[in-house]
Motif scaffolding. Structure first.
Motif, PDB file in Angstrom:
ATOM      1  N   HIS A  36       0.886  -1.167   0.000  1.00 41.20           N
ATOM      2  CA  HIS A  36       0.000   0.000   0.000  1.00 41.20           C
ATOM      3  C   HIS A  36       0.920   1.211   0.000  1.00 41.20           C
ATOM      4  N   PRO A  37       0.681   2.172  -0.897  1.00 41.18           N
ATOM      5  CA  PRO A  37       1.631   3.277  -1.007  1.00 41.18           C
ATOM      6  C   PRO A  37       1.804   4.062   0.294  1.00 41.18           C
ATOM      7  N   GLY A  38       0.841   3.973   1.209  1.00 44.90           N
ATOM      8  CA  GLY A  38       0.963   4.725   2.446  1.00 44.90           C
ATOM      9  C   GLY A  38       1.579   3.926   3.589  1.00 44.90           C
ATOM     10  N   LEU A  39       1.949   2.671   3.338  1.00 44.61           N
ATOM     11  CA  LEU A  39       2.465   1.814   4.411  1.00 44.61           C
ATOM     12  C   LEU A  39       3.809   1.236   3.996  1.00 44.61           C
ATOM     13  N   SER A  40       4.526   0.662   4.981  1.00 45.56           N
ATOM     14  CA  SER A  40       5.788   0.018   4.648  1.00 45.56           C
ATOM     15  C   SER A  40       5.495  -1.255   3.843  1.00 45.56           C
ATOM     16  N   ALA A  41       6.469  -1.661   3.011  1.00 44.51           N
ATOM     17  CA  ALA A  41       6.260  -2.842   2.174  1.00 44.51           C
ATOM     18  C   ALA A  41       6.856  -4.059   2.867  1.00 44.51           C
ATOM     19  N   VAL A  42       6.125  -5.189   2.849  1.00 40.22           N
ATOM     20  CA  VAL A  42       6.652  -6.395   3.474  1.00 40.22           C
ATOM     21  C   VAL A  42       6.870  -7.519   2.471  1.00 40.22           C
ATOM     22  N   GLY A  43       6.206  -7.442   1.328  1.00 41.84           N
ATOM     23  CA  GLY A  43       6.407  -8.479   0.312  1.00 41.84           C
ATOM     24  C   GLY A  43       5.926  -9.837   0.734  1.00 41.84           C
ATOM     25  N   SER A  44       4.731  -9.922   1.303  1.00 43.01           N
ATOM     26  CA  SER A  44       4.275 -11.219   1.800  1.00 43.01           C
ATOM     27  C   SER A  44       3.277 -11.910   0.888  1.00 43.01           C
ATOM     28  N   CYS A  45       2.622 -11.204   0.001  1.00 45.61           N
ATOM     29  CA  CYS A  45       1.549 -11.863  -0.738  1.00 45.61           C
ATOM     30  C   CYS A  45       2.008 -12.441  -2.070  1.00 45.61           C
ATOM     31  N   ARG A  46       3.018 -11.891  -2.665  1.00 48.03           N
ATOM     32  CA  ARG A  46       3.648 -12.352  -3.914  1.00 48.03           C
ATOM     33  C   ARG A  46       2.770 -12.213  -5.157  1.00 48.03           C
ATOM     34  N   ILE A  47       1.741 -11.392  -5.090  1.00 43.73           N
ATOM     35  CA  ILE A  47       0.918 -11.245  -6.291  1.00 43.73           C
ATOM     36  C   ILE A  47       1.540 -10.236  -7.258  1.00 43.73           C
ATOM     37  N   CYS A  48       2.488  -9.422  -6.749  1.00 40.45           N
ATOM     38  CA  CYS A  48       2.986  -8.302  -7.545  1.00 40.45           C
ATOM     39  C   CYS A  48       4.145  -8.678  -8.445  1.00 40.45           C
ATOM     40  N   GLN A  49       4.247  -9.967  -8.799  1.00 44.26           N
ATOM     41  CA  GLN A  49       5.460 -10.377  -9.505  1.00 44.26           C
ATOM     42  C   GLN A  49       5.525  -9.857 -10.934  1.00 44.26           C
ATOM     43  N   VAL A  50       6.712  -9.391 -11.284  1.00 41.78           N
ATOM     44  CA  VAL A  50       6.968  -8.902 -12.632  1.00 41.78           C
ATOM     45  C   VAL A  50       8.321  -9.467 -13.081  1.00 41.78           C
ATOM     46  N   GLU A  51       8.551  -9.404 -14.381  1.00 40.57           N
ATOM     47  CA  GLU A  51       9.815  -9.930 -14.878  1.00 40.57           C
ATOM     48  C   GLU A  51      10.818  -8.787 -15.011  1.00 40.57           C
ATOM     49  N   VAL A  52      12.022  -8.986 -14.450  1.00 43.78           N
ATOM     50  CA  VAL A  52      13.036  -7.940 -14.470  1.00 43.78           C
ATOM     51  C   VAL A  52      14.319  -8.497 -15.080  1.00 43.78           C
ATOM     52  N   ASP A  78       4.086  -7.855 -18.028  1.00 40.37           N
ATOM     53  CA  ASP A  78       3.089  -8.647 -18.744  1.00 40.37           C
ATOM     54  C   ASP A  78       3.675  -9.956 -19.267  1.00 40.37           C
ATOM     55  N   SER A  79       4.786 -10.427 -18.662  1.00 39.59           N
ATOM     56  CA  SER A  79       5.430 -11.610 -19.238  1.00 39.59           C
ATOM     57  C   SER A  79       4.707 -12.880 -18.824  1.00 39.59           C
ATOM     58  N   GLU A  80       4.917 -13.903 -19.588  1.00 41.02           N
ATOM     59  CA  GLU A  80       4.312 -15.213 -19.343  1.00 41.02           C
ATOM     60  C   GLU A  80       4.628 -15.674 -17.918  1.00 41.02           C
ATOM     61  N   GLY A  81       5.910 -15.591 -17.550  1.00 40.57           N
ATOM     62  CA  GLY A  81       6.352 -16.056 -16.238  1.00 40.57           C
ATOM     63  C   GLY A  81       5.667 -15.311 -15.121  1.00 40.57           C
ATOM     64  N   ALA A  82       5.523 -13.994 -15.265  1.00 42.97           N
ATOM     65  CA  ALA A  82       4.884 -13.190 -14.226  1.00 42.97           C
ATOM     66  C   ALA A  82       3.428 -13.605 -14.071  1.00 42.97           C
ATOM     67  N   HIS A  83       2.739 -13.771 -15.202  1.00 42.11           N
ATOM     68  CA  HIS A  83       1.329 -14.174 -15.128  1.00 42.11           C
ATOM     69  C   HIS A  83       1.198 -15.543 -14.466  1.00 42.11           C
ATOM     70  N   ASP A  84       2.094 -16.458 -14.817  1.00 43.49           N
ATOM     71  CA  ASP A  84       2.039 -17.793 -14.217  1.00 43.49           C
ATOM     72  C   ASP A  84       2.181 -17.706 -12.706  1.00 43.49           C
ATOM     73  N   SER A  85       3.161 -16.930 -12.236  1.00 42.60           N
ATOM     74  CA  SER A  85       3.369 -16.841 -10.789  1.00 42.60           C
ATOM     75  C   SER A  85       2.160 -16.217 -10.111  1.00 42.60           C
ATOM     76  N   ARG A  86       1.591 -15.196 -10.743  1.00 43.28           N
ATOM     77  CA  ARG A  86       0.415 -14.574 -10.129  1.00 43.28           C
ATOM     78  C   ARG A  86      -0.736 -15.559 -10.054  1.00 43.28           C
ATOM     79  N   ARG A  87      -0.887 -16.329 -11.134  1.00 43.47           N
ATOM     80  CA  ARG A  87      -2.001 -17.277 -11.155  1.00 43.47           C
ATOM     81  C   ARG A  87      -1.837 -18.317 -10.043  1.00 43.47           C
ATOM     82  N   GLU A  88      -0.613 -18.774  -9.859  1.00 43.48           N
ATOM     83  CA  GLU A  88      -0.382 -19.756  -8.799  1.00 43.48           C
ATOM     84  C   GLU A  88      -0.670 -19.148  -7.440  1.00 43.48           C
ATOM     85  N   CYS A  89      -0.208 -17.931  -7.264  1.00 40.41           N
ATOM     86  CA  CYS A  89      -0.436 -17.232  -6.009  1.00 40.41           C
ATOM     87  C   CYS A  89      -1.940 -17.104  -5.739  1.00 40.41           C
TER      88      CYS A  89
END
Ligand code: SF4
Ligand code: SF4
Ligand code: SF4
Ligand code: SF4
Ligand code: FES
Lengths: 486, 166
Positions: A36-52, A78-89
């Motif tokens: 959330h832009p107003g809170l600290s980031a913890v990276g616990s849900c893993r839905i935000c995956q992108v390919e870098v 929008d990469s295949e890998g990112a979508h796959d990880s989000r779908r699994e999550c």
């Protein structure tokens, strides 16, 4: 600023913020729950995956909310890998999620719904029974918790820790036994609980006040400004079928309120939904009754009063906008009088987060428009000395109190332009005016930031804006009576 | 300008009587054939589960509606005929309609509401007649809309069947 490439476009990114913020800033939406832009980031849900892809290393899928910006990064949301990880999550999140959407208050603005749809996670593959947890857990006066719907993103926990700085929520238990709780089920306290329902990305934390009040897609959302203190938080007023204001929610505004608002302001819609509204115009008839009159006649009566009585007291409500304040000042100048606004006592809600404790949302604006503040002691003295009193604006009668009016001398004439109906025996002329969700204008907050209020629904039939009414009074007041009647 | 040519009549036509007899022969022939005219209000139209009459709400045996006031039918309705307000219940299903109104003057009997409903709560009944003296009387509330599950059962079966086909 650092240069990175997002979806083939070179953009400037703020290195202080995580990668997800850069993507959002440049219009590439990356799904997120725990960020959330107003809170600290913890990276616990893993839905935000992108390919870098960075330098010579092969491209990899990372959590965008926990990845710092680095020069020359090539990001593909929008990469295949990112979508796959989000779908699994998502599949794991939905595994235990109840099929509650038809009764869930969040439906329509729920991130879980949106991303399931977006990532085409349409069917589940498991047939085991779902987790059974408490569905109506009471967390105090404001919030109701449905533990089954919680996706354990911990936004609520971080909100309580970081914004009002009163840690009251925690995630207890381990693994699939984790639930959000308060210590020994104590009710939540504080003036910022309502924000929990906004930060929760799903329907786990919901407002008791809004429970089953409306489907969110039926609400008309209008940007506005909160009226309850001089901070003037940016809000959205949400109106159901041109009628009741069902909910008020904070609107992100970096300069004023960030992402939040206090409960005192959030739950102030009762005043706006009252049904006992003042008629467009009423005059006291020969029998002493306040009866509905032609608005033109009522205005002429006021004009005559103001031109005949030389000791008029002109008092505005603190909720008048800058534009209305100007119009009121002009009227006062044309009569050679000083316009004032009622300045109530500070309340004890002041805190270090947002609330200023000063109930006047437009103190600065009205002062700049030339109105002087008037405390209740000053009002008592001034009203006794005046031969005619003009009260303009919403909630002014309630602030002054009925006793204050009852004490006025019988010879004095009292003109009231109010939202709520009044049949107080002291009132001689009454004009209905629109309230703050029925008119538009500007308030200036304690730091000098302008906040617009916008009409979210039409004013009651026949009710005119305060600016119009005051302008009519100004153009014709001071002229002899013959000119008015012709 | 259109010029209409008048047909010149033959002698038999001009004689009048042969033509009258020809017409009456048709009349008499039809008198002995089976009737197709329906005495409508006394003799109602035949209906079956495919009939798409007015939408009705299903009442469960426990005495409350199957509807949870999710508002999907309201959103799906192309004629804006439906208005719903929800309220809390003390049952396991936490939500039910406080007000469920269909403006029968607006309803075009399209069946979208039935299709949208996730709770098998609204079905197109076999009721087709609609009459009233005031516009207000066509706004049907829950009391006028609710029907028992048995009454709607044939339609429910039919909908299940066609849903399986998809
Ligand atoms: S939280 Fe979202 S997905 Fe879950 S029941 Fe509510 S609307 Fe549906
Ligand atoms: S209650 Fe909501 S905000 Fe809190 S952890 Fe659960 S899903 Fe997140
Ligand atoms: S049948 Fe069609 S028009 Fe009638 S209520 Fe249902 S959705 Fe609306
Ligand atoms: S779609 Fe079904 S459950 Fe939802 S409000 Fe309509 S009738 Fe009720
Ligand atoms: S939003 Fe990045 S991990 Fe949750």
């Amino acid at each position: 600023m650092t240069k990175i490439i997002v979806n083939g476009r070179e953009v400037e990114a703020d290195p202080q913020k995580p990668l997800i913020a850069a993507c959002h800033d440049h219009g590439e939406h990356v799904p997120h729950y725990c960020y959330h832009p107003g809170l600290s980031a913890v990276g616990s849900c893993r839905i935000c995956q992108v390919e870098v892809k960075q330098g010579e290393m092969p491209a990899r899928v990372v959590a965008a909310c926990r990845t710092p910006i680095a020069e020359g990064m090539v990001v593909n949301t929008d990469s295949e890998g990112a979508h796959d990880s989000r779908r699994e999550c998502l599949e794991f999140l939905l595994k235990n999620h109840p099929l509650d959407c038809p009764i869930c208050d969040k439906a329509g603005e729920c991130s879980l719904q949106d991303y399931s749809f977006q990532e085409a996670q349409a069917e589940g593959r498991s047939s085991e029974p779902r987790r059974k947890l408490e569905k109506r857990k009471d967390l105090g006066d404001v919030i109701l918790l449905d533990q089954e719907r919680c996706i354990l993103c911990s936004r609520c926990v971080r909100f309580m820790d970081e914004v009002p700085k009163s840690p009251q929520l925690c995630i207890s238990g381990r693994g699939s036994h984790s639930v959000v709780e308060t210590w020994q089920d104590a009710p939540l306290t504080g003036n910022y609980q309502g924000n929990l329902a906004d930060v929760c990305p799903v329907g786990a934390l919901t407002l008791k006040d809004f429970r089953f009040q409306a489907r969110v897609w039926n609400l008309t959302r209008v940007p506005s400004t909160c009226s309850e203190c001089s901070r003037g938080c940016s809000i959205t007023a949400e109106v159901l079928r041109d009628g009741e204001v069902k909910r008020m929610r904070p609107r992100p505004n970096e300069n004023v309120n960030g992402y939040w608002m206090c409960d005192h302001g959030r739950f102030s819609e009762g005043e706006l939904n009252r049904s006992d509204r003042m008629a467009p115009a009423a005059l006291r008839d020969d029998a002493g009754q306040l009866t509905a009159a032609d608005p033109g006649d009522a205005l002429r009566v006021i004009q005559n009063l103001l031109s005949v009585q030389s000791q008029a007291l002109l008092l505005a409500s603190p909720y008048l906008t800058v534009e209305e304040g100007e119009a009121f000042s002009q009227l006062a100048r044309s009569l050679g009088r000083q316009a004032s606004f009622f300045s109530p006592e500070p309340n004890d809600l002041r805190d270090d987060v947002l609330h200023t404790g000063d109930p006047c949302p437009n103190r600065r604006g009205l002062q700049e428009a030339g109105l002087t503040p008037m405390s209740s002691d000053e009002w008592a003295a001034a009203s006794a000395a005046a031969d005619c009193i003009l009260l303009v604006g919403e909630r002014l009668l309630d602030m002054l109190g009925d006793e204050a009016l009852a004490g006025l001398p019988a010879t004095q004439r009292l003109v009231v332009m109010e939202c709520r109906a009044s049949d107080h025996p002291a009132v001689d002329v009454a004009i209905g005016v629109p309230n703050r969700v029925e008119r538009s204008g500007t308030w200036i907050n304690v730091d000098g930031a302008a906040g617009a209020i916008r009409a979210a629904r039409p004013a009651p039939q026949g009710v005119r804006t305060i600016v119009d009414l005051l302008a009519d009074l100004t153009t014709t007041s001071g002229q002899p009576e013959e000119a008015l009647s012709s | 300008m259109v010029i209409v040519k008048r047909k010149t009549l033959t002698l038999a036509e001009r004689l009048y009587l042969p033509e009258i007899l020809r017409g009456l022969s048709i009349t008499f022939r039809k008198m002995f054939q089976p009737k197709v005219t329906r005495q409508y209000p006394e003799e109602p139209l035949p209906t079956n589960e495919v009939t798409r009459g007015q939408p009705r709400l299903r009442e469960l045996t426990e005495g409350h509606l199957a509807c949870v006031s999710c508002g999907l039918c309201e959103a799906a309705c192309p004629a804006y005929a439906i208005t719903i307000d929800g309220q809390e219940t003390d049952r396991f299903i936490e939500r039910e309609p406080e007000r469920f109104e269909i403006d029968m003057l607006r309803c075009i009997l399209c069946g979208f509401c039935e299709e949208a409903c996730p709770k098998e709560a609204i079905f197109m009944s076999t009721e087709l007649e609609l009459a009233g003296f005031t516009r207000e009387s066509f706004k049907y509330g829950i009391d006028k809309l609710k029907r028992s599950t048995e009454e709607l059962a044939p339609r429910m079966e039919y909908i299940k069947r066609i849903n399986e086909r998809w």
